[in-house]
Design a protein around this motif. Structure first.
Motif, PDB file in Angstrom:
ATOM      1  N   VAL A 127      -6.413  -3.431  -7.857  1.00 36.32           N
ATOM      2  CA  VAL A 127      -6.807  -2.767  -6.581  1.00 36.32           C
ATOM      3  C   VAL A 127      -7.091  -4.063  -5.077  1.00 36.32           C
ATOM      4  CG1 VAL A 127      -9.428  -3.016  -5.364  1.00 36.32           C
ATOM      5  CG2 VAL A 127      -9.253  -2.174  -7.564  1.00 36.32           C
ATOM      6  N   LYS A 128      -6.567  -5.045  -5.544  1.00 40.63           N
ATOM      7  CA  LYS A 128      -5.977  -6.394  -4.151  1.00 40.63           C
ATOM      8  C   LYS A 128      -4.437  -6.180  -3.985  1.00 40.63           C
ATOM      9  CE  LYS A 128      -8.799 -10.354  -6.264  1.00 40.63           C
ATOM     10  NZ  LYS A 128      -8.954 -11.120  -6.114  1.00 40.63           N
ATOM     11  N   LYS A 129      -3.582  -5.924  -4.848  1.00 45.95           N
ATOM     12  CA  LYS A 129      -2.351  -5.017  -4.583  1.00 45.95           C
ATOM     13  C   LYS A 129      -2.431  -3.600  -3.926  1.00 45.95           C
ATOM     14  CE  LYS A 129      -0.593  -8.609  -5.564  1.00 45.95           C
ATOM     15  NZ  LYS A 129      -0.318  -9.815  -5.029  1.00 45.95           N
ATOM     16  N   LEU A 130      -3.277  -2.980  -3.836  1.00 43.94           N
ATOM     17  CA  LEU A 130      -3.039  -1.774  -3.212  1.00 43.94           C
ATOM     18  C   LEU A 130      -2.651  -1.427  -1.759  1.00 43.94           C
ATOM     19  CD1 LEU A 130      -5.891   0.557  -5.486  1.00 43.94           C
ATOM     20  CD2 LEU A 130      -3.482   0.411  -5.645  1.00 43.94           C
ATOM     21  N   PRO A 131      -2.692  -0.511  -1.550  1.00 42.37           N
ATOM     22  CA  PRO A 131      -2.127  -0.252   0.308  1.00 42.37           C
ATOM     23  C   PRO A 131      -3.300   0.015   0.599  1.00 42.37           C
ATOM     24  CG  PRO A 131      -0.610   0.488  -1.016  1.00 42.37           C
ATOM     25  CD  PRO A 131      -1.289   0.144  -2.086  1.00 42.37           C
ATOM     26  N   LEU A 132      -4.441   0.593   0.302  1.00 36.38           N
ATOM     27  CA  LEU A 132      -5.799   1.820   0.204  1.00 36.38           C
ATOM     28  C   LEU A 132      -6.565   0.551   0.618  1.00 36.38           C
ATOM     29  CD1 LEU A 132      -6.116   5.014  -1.609  1.00 36.38           C
ATOM     30  CD2 LEU A 132      -5.876   4.593   0.731  1.00 36.38           C
TER      31      LEU A 132
ATOM     32  N   LEU B 268       3.778   3.999  -9.438  1.00 32.66           N
ATOM     33  CA  LEU B 268       2.823   3.234  -8.753  1.00 32.66           C
ATOM     34  C   LEU B 268       2.607   2.665  -8.300  1.00 32.66           C
ATOM     35  CD1 LEU B 268       2.876   2.413 -13.311  1.00 32.66           C
ATOM     36  CD2 LEU B 268       0.779   4.537 -11.727  1.00 32.66           C
ATOM     37  N   GLN B 269       1.196   2.456  -7.672  1.00 38.60           N
ATOM     38  CA  GLN B 269       0.505   1.535  -6.225  1.00 38.60           C
ATOM     39  C   GLN B 269       1.007   0.190  -6.855  1.00 38.60           C
ATOM     40  OE1 GLN B 269      -1.277   3.182  -2.759  1.00 38.60           O
ATOM     41  NE2 GLN B 269      -0.034   5.226  -3.946  1.00 38.60           N
ATOM     42  N   GLY B 270      -0.340   0.009  -7.380  1.00 37.44           N
ATOM     43  CA  GLY B 270      -0.209  -1.339  -8.180  1.00 37.44           C
ATOM     44  C   GLY B 270      -0.013  -2.183  -9.103  1.00 37.44           C
ATOM     45  N   GLN B 271      -0.068  -3.100  -9.365  1.00 35.89           N
ATOM     46  CA  GLN B 271       0.688  -4.125 -10.442  1.00 35.89           C
ATOM     47  C   GLN B 271       0.624  -3.706 -12.068  1.00 35.89           C
ATOM     48  OE1 GLN B 271      -0.270  -8.210 -10.141  1.00 35.89           O
ATOM     49  NE2 GLN B 271       1.106  -8.700 -11.898  1.00 35.89           N
ATOM     50  N   SER B 272       1.327  -2.889 -12.602  1.00 40.54           N
ATOM     51  CA  SER B 272       1.473  -2.942 -13.419  1.00 40.54           C
ATOM     52  C   SER B 272       1.145  -3.672 -14.880  1.00 40.54           C
ATOM     53  CB  SER B 272       3.083  -2.294 -13.899  1.00 40.54           C
ATOM     54  OG  SER B 272       3.298  -1.441 -15.806  1.00 40.54           O
ATOM     55  N   GLY B 273       0.216  -2.800 -15.478  1.00 38.84           N
ATOM     56  CA  GLY B 273      -0.391  -3.618 -16.977  1.00 38.84           C
ATOM     57  C   GLY B 273      -1.561  -4.578 -16.398  1.00 38.84           C
ATOM     58  N   ALA B 274      -1.678  -4.701 -14.835  1.00 44.06           N
ATOM     59  CA  ALA B 274      -2.743  -5.920 -14.145  1.00 44.06           C
ATOM     60  C   ALA B 274      -4.217  -5.474 -14.523  1.00 44.06           C
ATOM     61  CB  ALA B 274      -2.824  -5.998 -12.688  1.00 44.06           C
ATOM     62  N   ASP B 275      -5.146  -6.035 -14.951  1.00 40.15           N
ATOM     63  CA  ASP B 275      -6.615  -6.010 -14.913  1.00 40.15           C
ATOM     64  C   ASP B 275      -6.967  -4.956 -13.463  1.00 40.15           C
ATOM     65  OD1 ASP B 275      -7.185  -8.327 -13.142  1.00 40.15           O
ATOM     66  OD2 ASP B 275      -7.207  -9.075 -14.690  1.00 40.15           O
TER      67      ASP B 275
ATOM     68  N   ALA C 146     -15.823   1.362   4.005  1.00 42.15           N
ATOM     69  CA  ALA C 146     -16.361   1.719   2.506  1.00 42.15           C
ATOM     70  C   ALA C 146     -15.957   3.452   1.697  1.00 42.15           C
ATOM     71  CB  ALA C 146     -17.933   2.145   2.362  1.00 42.15           C
ATOM     72  N   ILE C 147     -15.252   3.878   2.550  1.00 36.37           N
ATOM     73  CA  ILE C 147     -14.689   5.042   1.737  1.00 36.37           C
ATOM     74  C   ILE C 147     -13.303   4.852   1.129  1.00 36.37           C
ATOM     75  CG2 ILE C 147     -14.192   7.327   2.347  1.00 36.37           C
ATOM     76  CD1 ILE C 147     -16.658   7.241   1.291  1.00 36.37           C
ATOM     77  N   GLN C 148     -12.560   3.907   2.392  1.00 39.11           N
ATOM     78  CA  GLN C 148     -11.290   3.985   1.588  1.00 39.11           C
ATOM     79  C   GLN C 148     -11.131   2.407   0.436  1.00 39.11           C
ATOM     80  OE1 GLN C 148      -8.539   4.512   2.596  1.00 39.11           O
ATOM     81  NE2 GLN C 148      -9.670   6.190   3.763  1.00 39.11           N
ATOM     82  N   ASN C 149     -12.307   1.838   0.820  1.00 41.83           N
ATOM     83  CA  ASN C 149     -12.362   0.721  -1.279  1.00 41.83           C
ATOM     84  C   ASN C 149     -12.900   1.731  -2.129  1.00 41.83           C
ATOM     85  OD1 ASN C 149     -14.197  -1.041  -2.706  1.00 41.83           O
ATOM     86  ND2 ASN C 149     -13.555  -2.683  -1.141  1.00 41.83           N
ATOM     87  N   GLN C 150     -13.475   2.484  -1.940  1.00 41.66           N
ATOM     88  CA  GLN C 150     -13.818   3.619  -3.154  1.00 41.66           C
ATOM     89  C   GLN C 150     -12.855   4.628  -3.460  1.00 41.66           C
ATOM     90  OE1 GLN C 150     -17.428   5.940  -2.330  1.00 41.66           O
ATOM     91  NE2 GLN C 150     -17.326   7.346  -4.296  1.00 41.66           N
ATOM     92  N   LEU C 151     -11.516   4.747  -2.710  1.00 44.69           N
ATOM     93  CA  LEU C 151     -10.671   5.237  -2.791  1.00 44.69           C
ATOM     94  C   LEU C 151      -9.202   4.775  -3.623  1.00 44.69           C
ATOM     95  CD1 LEU C 151     -10.367   7.404  -0.051  1.00 44.69           C
ATOM     96  CD2 LEU C 151     -10.900   8.525  -1.970  1.00 44.69           C
ATOM     97  N   ALA C 152      -9.349   3.089  -3.446  1.00 43.13           N
ATOM     98  CA  ALA C 152      -8.381   2.334  -3.635  1.00 43.13           C
ATOM     99  C   ALA C 152      -9.245   2.217  -5.807  1.00 43.13           C
ATOM    100  CB  ALA C 152      -8.549   1.104  -3.026  1.00 43.13           C
ATOM    101  N   ARG C 153     -10.128   1.691  -5.307  1.00 42.15           N
ATOM    102  CA  ARG C 153     -10.710   1.639  -6.977  1.00 42.15           C
ATOM    103  C   ARG C 153      -9.855   3.181  -7.673  1.00 42.15           C
ATOM    104  NH1 ARG C 153     -13.633  -2.562  -7.265  1.00 42.15           N
ATOM    105  NH2 ARG C 153     -13.491  -3.624  -6.230  1.00 42.15           N
ATOM    106  N   ILE C 154     -11.078   4.244  -7.303  1.00 45.16           N
ATOM    107  CA  ILE C 154     -10.925   6.046  -7.807  1.00 45.16           C
ATOM    108  C   ILE C 154      -9.173   6.216  -8.335  1.00 45.16           C
ATOM    109  CG2 ILE C 154      -9.969   7.588  -7.553  1.00 45.16           C
ATOM    110  CD1 ILE C 154     -12.481   7.785  -5.449  1.00 45.16           C
ATOM    111  N   LEU C 155      -8.350   4.993  -7.045  1.00 51.00           N
ATOM    112  CA  LEU C 155      -6.751   5.019  -7.293  1.00 51.00           C
ATOM    113  C   LEU C 155      -6.514   3.560  -8.534  1.00 51.00           C
ATOM    114  CD1 LEU C 155      -4.569   5.862  -7.175  1.00 51.00           C
ATOM    115  CD2 LEU C 155      -3.791   4.115  -5.052  1.00 51.00           C
ATOM    116  N   ALA C 156      -7.309   2.944  -8.873  1.00 52.50           N
ATOM    117  CA  ALA C 156      -6.472   1.715  -9.440  1.00 52.50           C
ATOM    118  C   ALA C 156      -6.432   2.626 -11.004  1.00 52.50           C
ATOM    119  CB  ALA C 156      -7.395   0.635  -9.325  1.00 52.50           C
TER     120      ALA C 156
END
Length: 593
Positions: free
Chosen positions: A69-74, A57-64, A103-113
């Motif tokens: 999303v804010k913690k993701l490298p993307l 997992l790249q994001g913070q486990s258990g977070a909303d 915009a695409i990197q932002n969208q990919l980050a949300r998909i990853l989250a």
């Protein structure tokens, strides 16, 4: 105590590595024993996969959603792109592309989250519950049952021993002391029997619970397997959504930016389809009649290379040659800058011919070329060469005719460039014709030196007789792609109007033939026939027009007369170089055997 521990170790050794224990084996059938053996491996598998998957997992486990999303490298990449975009012109191609990428990197980050949150809910939490709660509870019941059974067996041994002692005391008889001893023994037996009954009840209760756990595990194994199937489904959905977003963005980027910025030659001339591919494939894929490197190099040499001394013989710089070949493959319209280095242009042409999978003069006709070269009588040899030329595939014939017409023009400048037909044949012949490699064909290796000499003889004859073997005019700028490199498209016999630069003029054939027509604006002019005693006009460098040549002719004649004294010595030097070349090749062939 030591005896009990030793007995316990022997029992464990008898159970083997599959987890069978004598305390539980007597209560379980064969099917439940197999289920029991799968408990520990299942617990380890669930624990290990959960641990490794959690680390992915790249994001913070258990977070909303927002915190994750804010913690993701993307998202960090998207923020960097947004900051960089502010410094660019928003209407520029780079600015628009960077804005879209942000915009695409932002969208990919949300998909990853969203993917990671679904992974936690659907896979990580069930695996954690399985490895930390459900299976450990079953294994705990197993250990409790094992301990109770062990304690029960020990108590039964004590009860049996107490019963024996009580029986032996009653048999001795005796006084009042004997009676009290017997009573105590009987009471002990009764107490042990009550304890044994209570322990047996507890064993039965624990056994029922353990069997229920095993049946539950057996019925739920398919559900546990679905955790891993669900993992793949979540991953597939994540990659599918990501790919759809990227495809949509790329289509928009290409529509708005890509096609407008790419030149037609870059979109239609892939580098992998120029050098190192068969002639037929190259011509079909690019829709050409003459190979791109042949036409481009010939036109560049006609423009600024016909009087270059040692052309095709002197090597060019490796870096320049590499850049030229890359430009040839990626953007042929940018070749004009290489005209100032004729040796690099000649090297690019030689490299193309050498890298063809099959030589321009073909493997199939190799023996026919050799037979034609072996003929002693010039007329018969010329006729044999004509027949072999007629047997070439159409695309090979067209490109060979184009090349020989050019080499004949080059040879006409031999007084300046020192490249006689023989010298040209020595350096280009091995790139135009070579035998196919047949493994184990020693006879062919032994004849390598002789065949090389014959190849040179064939190519020399083709150059010397180019107007006879390949009659007619030649349009060197056949594709029209290199109009900036070609001062004149059509080449033939006749006079050109003043201020019209000539590329070159081939000699007329010895057999009577109609005088060729020369393009003059929109009209065709047929030149007058010259008497046989009159020598044809000397070909002119493509960078010099007719009037300039006529003015410079006396100076050229003077220079030619001055060079006549050294001309014979140059020819002898060329012959010596040719002999040295073939001697070295013969030594190499012998060494390779």
């Amino acid at each position: 105590m030591m005896k009990r521990q030793l007995h316990r170790m022997r029992q464990l050794a008898q159970t083997g590595s599959l987890g069978r224990t004598p305390e539980t084996a007597e209560f379980l059938g064969e099917e439940l024993l197999q289920v029991e053996q799968r408990l520990e491996p299942a617990k380890r598998a669930a624990h290990n996969v959960h641990k490794r998957l959690q680390a992915c997992l790249q994001g913070q486990s258990g977070a909303d959603m927002d915190k994750r999303v804010k913690k993701l490298p993307l998202m960090a990449l998207s923020s960097t792109m947004a900051e960089s975009f502010k410094e660019l012109d928003p209407d520029s191609s780079m600015g628009k592309a960077l804005e879209m990428s942000c915009a695409i990197q932002n969208q990919l980050a949300r998909i990853l989250a969203e993917f990671e949150m679904a992974l936690e809910r659907g896979v990580l939490q069930p695996l954690s519950w399985l490895s930390e709660e459900e299976l450990p509870a079953i294994l705990k019941h197993k250990k409790s049952l094992q301990k109770l059974v062990s304690d029960w067996n020990t108590l039964k041994s004590r009860l049996s021993q107490a019963a024996k002692n009580s029986g032996s005391g009653q048999g001795l008889g005796g006084g009042p002391g004997s009676y009290s001893h017997t009573t105590a023994a009987a009471n002990k037996v009764e107490t042990l029997r009550e304890e044994e009954e209570e322990l047996k009840r507890r064993v039965e209760q624990c056994k029922d619970e353990y069997l229920a756990d095993l049946y539950h595990f057996a019925t739920k194994e398919d559900s546990y397997a679905n955790y891993f199937i669900h993992l793949l489904e979540i991953q597939a959905d994540y990659h599918r959504r990501s790919l759809n977003s990227l495809d949509t963005a790329l289509a928009e980027l290409r529509e708005n930016h890509g096609q407008a910025d790419l030149s037609p030659s870059m979109t239609t001339t892939p580098s992998s389809r120029v050098y190192g591919v068969s002639l037929g494939t190259h011509l079909r894929e690019l829709g050409r009649d003459i190979a791109l490197p042949i036409e481009a190099c010939v036109l560049m040499l006609l423009s600024q290379g016909m009087q270059e001394e040692g052309l095709f013989r002197l090597a060019a710089g490796a870096s320049v040659l590499k850049r030229l070949k890359q430009a040839m493959a990626l953007d042929p319209r940018s070749l004009e800058g290489f005209c100032s280095d004729p040796h690099a242009v000649a090297g690019a042409l030689k490299s193309y011919l050498r890298e063809l999978p099959e030589p321009l003069m073909t493997f199939d006709l190799y023996d026919d070329w050799m037979r034609a070269a072996s003929l002693k009588e010039s007329g018969a040899r010329l006729e044999a060469l004509r027949e072999v030329c007629g047997s070439l595939p159409p695309e090979n014939f067209s490109n060979l005719r184009y090349l020989m017409k050019f080499l004949a023009l080059l040879a006409e400048e031999q007084d300046v460039n020192k490249m006689t037909p023989s010298n040209i044949a020595i350096v280009l012949g091995p790139n135009l014709l070579w035998p196919s490699e047949k493994e184990g064909d020693q006879a062919q290796l032994d004849a390598a030196s002789v065949s090389s000499i014959q190849v040179v003889g064939v190519v020399e004859a083709l150059i010397q007789s180019a107007d006879i073997l390949f009659p007619g005019d030649i349009d060197f700028n056949v594709s029209g792609l290199f109009s900036a490199l070609a001062p004149q498209d059509k080449v033939g016999d006749g006079l050109a109007p003043e201020d019209t630069p000539l590329v070159a003029v081939p000699r007329p054939a010895t057999t009577p033939a109609p005088a060729p027509a020369l393009a003059l604006g929109s009209a065709l002019v047929t030149p007058k026939e010259r008497p046989e005693s009159e020598a044809p006009p000397r070909p002119v460098s493509p960078m010099v027009n007719r009037s300039t040549w006529e003015t410079a002719a006396p100076a050229e004649d003077t220079a030619r007369r001055r060079s006549q004294g050294n001309h014979q010595e140059e020819r002898q030097a060329c012959v010596l170089l040719q002999d040295l070349f073939f001697s070295c090749q013969h030594i190499f062939c012998k060494a390779s055997k």
